[in-house]
Design a protein around this motif. Sequence first.
Motif, PDB file in Angstrom:
ATOM      1  N   ILE A 259       0.840  -1.211   0.000  1.00 36.75           N
ATOM      2  CA  ILE A 259       0.000   0.000   0.000  1.00 36.75           C
ATOM      3  C   ILE A 259       0.870   1.255   0.000  1.00 36.75           C
ATOM      4  N   VAL A 260       2.072   1.167   0.581  1.00 37.46           N
ATOM      5  CA  VAL A 260       2.998   2.302   0.514  1.00 37.46           C
ATOM      6  C   VAL A 260       3.391   2.560  -0.935  1.00 37.46           C
ATOM      7  N   MET A 261       3.691   1.487  -1.655  1.00 39.09           N
ATOM      8  CA  MET A 261       4.115   1.627  -3.055  1.00 39.09           C
ATOM      9  C   MET A 261       2.987   2.088  -3.951  1.00 39.09           C
ATOM     10  N   ALA A 262       1.835   1.462  -3.784  1.00 44.11           N
ATOM     11  CA  ALA A 262       0.793   1.567  -4.805  1.00 44.11           C
ATOM     12  C   ALA A 262      -0.558   1.938  -4.204  1.00 44.11           C
TER      13      ALA A 262
ATOM     14  N   VAL B 176       9.654   4.824  -4.194  1.00 43.44           N
ATOM     15  CA  VAL B 176      11.115   4.975  -4.266  1.00 43.44           C
ATOM     16  C   VAL B 176      11.717   4.813  -2.865  1.00 43.44           C
ATOM     17  N   LEU B 177      11.089   5.446  -1.892  1.00 42.05           N
ATOM     18  CA  LEU B 177      11.532   5.322  -0.489  1.00 42.05           C
ATOM     19  C   LEU B 177      11.544   3.852  -0.073  1.00 42.05           C
ATOM     20  N   ASN B 178      10.461   3.162  -0.390  1.00 44.72           N
ATOM     21  CA  ASN B 178      10.329   1.758   0.015  1.00 44.72           C
ATOM     22  C   ASN B 178      11.387   0.873  -0.648  1.00 44.72           C
ATOM     23  N   ALA B 179      11.593   1.084  -1.943  1.00 42.57           N
ATOM     24  CA  ALA B 179      12.565   0.256  -2.668  1.00 42.57           C
ATOM     25  C   ALA B 179      13.971   0.485  -2.108  1.00 42.57           C
ATOM     26  N   ALA B 180      14.334   1.746  -1.916  1.00 42.25           N
ATOM     27  CA  ALA B 180      15.678   2.061  -1.401  1.00 42.25           C
ATOM     28  C   ALA B 180      15.845   1.467  -0.012  1.00 42.25           C
ATOM     29  N   ASN B 181      14.792   1.541   0.790  1.00 43.10           N
ATOM     30  CA  ASN B 181      14.861   1.001   2.148  1.00 43.10           C
ATOM     31  C   ASN B 181      15.033  -0.519   2.119  1.00 43.10           C
ATOM     32  N   GLU B 182      14.303  -1.194   1.233  1.00 39.12           N
ATOM     33  CA  GLU B 182      14.426  -2.663   1.175  1.00 39.12           C
ATOM     34  C   GLU B 182      15.868  -3.080   0.852  1.00 39.12           C
ATOM     35  N   ILE B 183      16.481  -2.373  -0.094  1.00 36.09           N
ATOM     36  CA  ILE B 183      17.872  -2.709  -0.468  1.00 36.09           C
ATOM     37  C   ILE B 183      18.827  -2.379   0.684  1.00 36.09           C
TER      38      ILE B 183
ATOM     39  N   VAL C  29       1.121   6.232 -12.692  1.00 35.48           N
ATOM     40  CA  VAL C  29       0.240   6.031 -13.845  1.00 35.48           C
ATOM     41  C   VAL C  29      -0.415   4.649 -13.768  1.00 35.48           C
ATOM     42  N   ASP C  30       0.422   3.620 -13.713  1.00 33.19           N
ATOM     43  CA  ASP C  30      -0.100   2.251 -13.646  1.00 33.19           C
ATOM     44  C   ASP C  30       0.914   1.347 -12.952  1.00 33.19           C
ATOM     45  N   VAL C  31       0.536   0.105 -12.770  1.00 31.43           N
ATOM     46  CA  VAL C  31       1.404  -0.819 -12.019  1.00 31.43           C
ATOM     47  C   VAL C  31       2.730  -1.042 -12.744  1.00 31.43           C
ATOM     48  N   GLU C  32       2.686  -1.117 -14.073  1.00 42.58           N
ATOM     49  CA  GLU C  32       3.912  -1.396 -14.833  1.00 42.58           C
ATOM     50  C   GLU C  32       4.948  -0.297 -14.601  1.00 42.58           C
ATOM     51  N   THR C  33       4.532   0.979 -14.744  1.00 35.99           N
ATOM     52  CA  THR C  33       5.505   2.073 -14.565  1.00 35.99           C
ATOM     53  C   THR C  33       5.979   2.132 -13.109  1.00 35.99           C
ATOM     54  N   LEU C  34       5.082   1.787 -12.211  1.00 37.94           N
ATOM     55  CA  LEU C  34       5.449   1.793 -10.794  1.00 37.94           C
ATOM     56  C   LEU C  34       6.515   0.718 -10.519  1.00 37.94           C
ATOM     57  N   CYS C  35       6.331  -0.464 -11.105  1.00 37.29           N
ATOM     58  CA  CYS C  35       7.313  -1.546 -10.903  1.00 37.29           C
ATOM     59  C   CYS C  35       8.646  -1.192 -11.566  1.00 37.29           C
ATOM     60  N   GLU C  36       8.570  -0.494 -12.702  1.00 37.88           N
ATOM     61  CA  GLU C  36       9.787  -0.039 -13.376  1.00 37.88           C
ATOM     62  C   GLU C  36      10.531   0.952 -12.467  1.00 37.88           C
ATOM     63  N   ARG C  37       9.770   1.847 -11.848  1.00 33.44           N
ATOM     64  CA  ARG C  37      10.352   2.830 -10.935  1.00 33.44           C
ATOM     65  C   ARG C  37      10.972   2.131  -9.720  1.00 33.44           C
ATOM     66  N   ASP C  38      10.301   1.092  -9.253  1.00 31.91           N
ATOM     67  CA  ASP C  38      10.808   0.291  -8.136  1.00 31.91           C
ATOM     68  C   ASP C  38      12.164  -0.306  -8.512  1.00 31.91           C
TER      69      ASP C  38
END
Length: 391
Positions: free
Chosen positions: A128-131, A328-335, A367-376
Amino acid sequence: MKNVAVLGATGSIGGNTLDVIARHPQRFRASVLTAHRQVEALVALCAQHRPALAVIADPSLETELSRRLVAAGVRCEVASGHAALTAAAAGGLCDTVVAAIVGAAGLESTLAAARAGKHLLLANKESIVMAGPLLLEAVATGGGALIPVDSEHNAIFQCLPGGRPELRGSGVRRLILTASGGPFRGRTRAELADITPDQACKHPNWVMGRKISVDSATLMNKGLEVIEAHHLFGAPAEAIDVVVHPQSLVHSMVEYVDGSVLAQLGNPDMRTAIAHALAWPERVESGVASLDLAACAPLQFESPDLNTFRCLALAFQALRAGGDAPAVLNAANEIAVEAFLAGALPFLSIADVVEAVLAELPAQAVVDVETLCERDRTAREAARRILRNAC
Ligand code: NAD
Ligand code: MG
């Protein structure tokens, strides 16, 4: 009878969910169980709960899972891979889905359950944080329900009128999320320089998976929860406060315009929130001991130290930036957390990595899940590069 898919059954939330389910065999059945790679643990759970389907996310382990289930005398369907996980979340074997996978890995299956109109019990806060907007849209079009399992959000849900997850028009002034402060509450930055993964994972009040334990120690967990609350309850950043409450007995509060503050209390045991979400709008016994307030007194409350625990401030920054900044925050934090747990990054540098990635990737509209996953993916690559350069 509710048929429940427990996604992430071998984890801490998964185990607590199965404990509650086993207490009510007339009401709940664990019809689908999934795990990442823990074949042995999954087989043991299948032997105990007899689901119709077991899914292992890592496809290379499907044969071993099948073999061991047969050896254990368990007859159930077996599937593997992320597509199977998503299909299970949306499929006909369950009406209720407990989203208890850790991290962004849970996004797809959570979205699939929402789109399919399942009764979605959300523990996987990263999705839910991501999307946030995409998940809420999926719940609305799917026609199911979204019940928060994260203890703070479950508490707020319980303190809102009729469990209505919408603040507008309900006279709410602000949401007050409580934070335990984690194992390092009260420490200075200098005292946090040499923290080890095992020290960070030793939470004073809760037993949880390692990733969320580190998040609790950095206060990123509270930061993710602020963003989660924003989406779940439609609250702007200004209407969400965090207060440190070391005893973890008040799980969160709602303040109304007339000055009333409603709180939900209980022992720090996730089975309360899980039982509430499973049975909602009814109530069932959860196995959690009765709260003995006199034995717990005094209850303390204090402001969080945002200079030492910078991850909380960074999460507020990402929420205010909007768009895909929380992803972006979430992805960076996971890594960064992964690197810290592997002994490759100092504790205090987790915030540095997150801050640098947020600076490098300014917020864009979702915009959509695909662009969000690409950003992730881009944010993860940026975090890995920053880590490499720092070492
Ligand atoms: P955990 O590490 O104990 O368990 C994670 C589960 O997810 C395991 O079953 C694992 O097999 C599965 N998993 C991990 N990676 C996967 C992948 N790539 N694909 C498929 N499955 C995968 O974690 P947890 O503490 O139970 O937390 C689960 C979620 O619930 C997290 O999002 C966490 O923030 C949230 N949450 C946990 C608690 C708690 O008390 N543990 C409280 C509130 C919210
Ligand atoms: Mg929580």
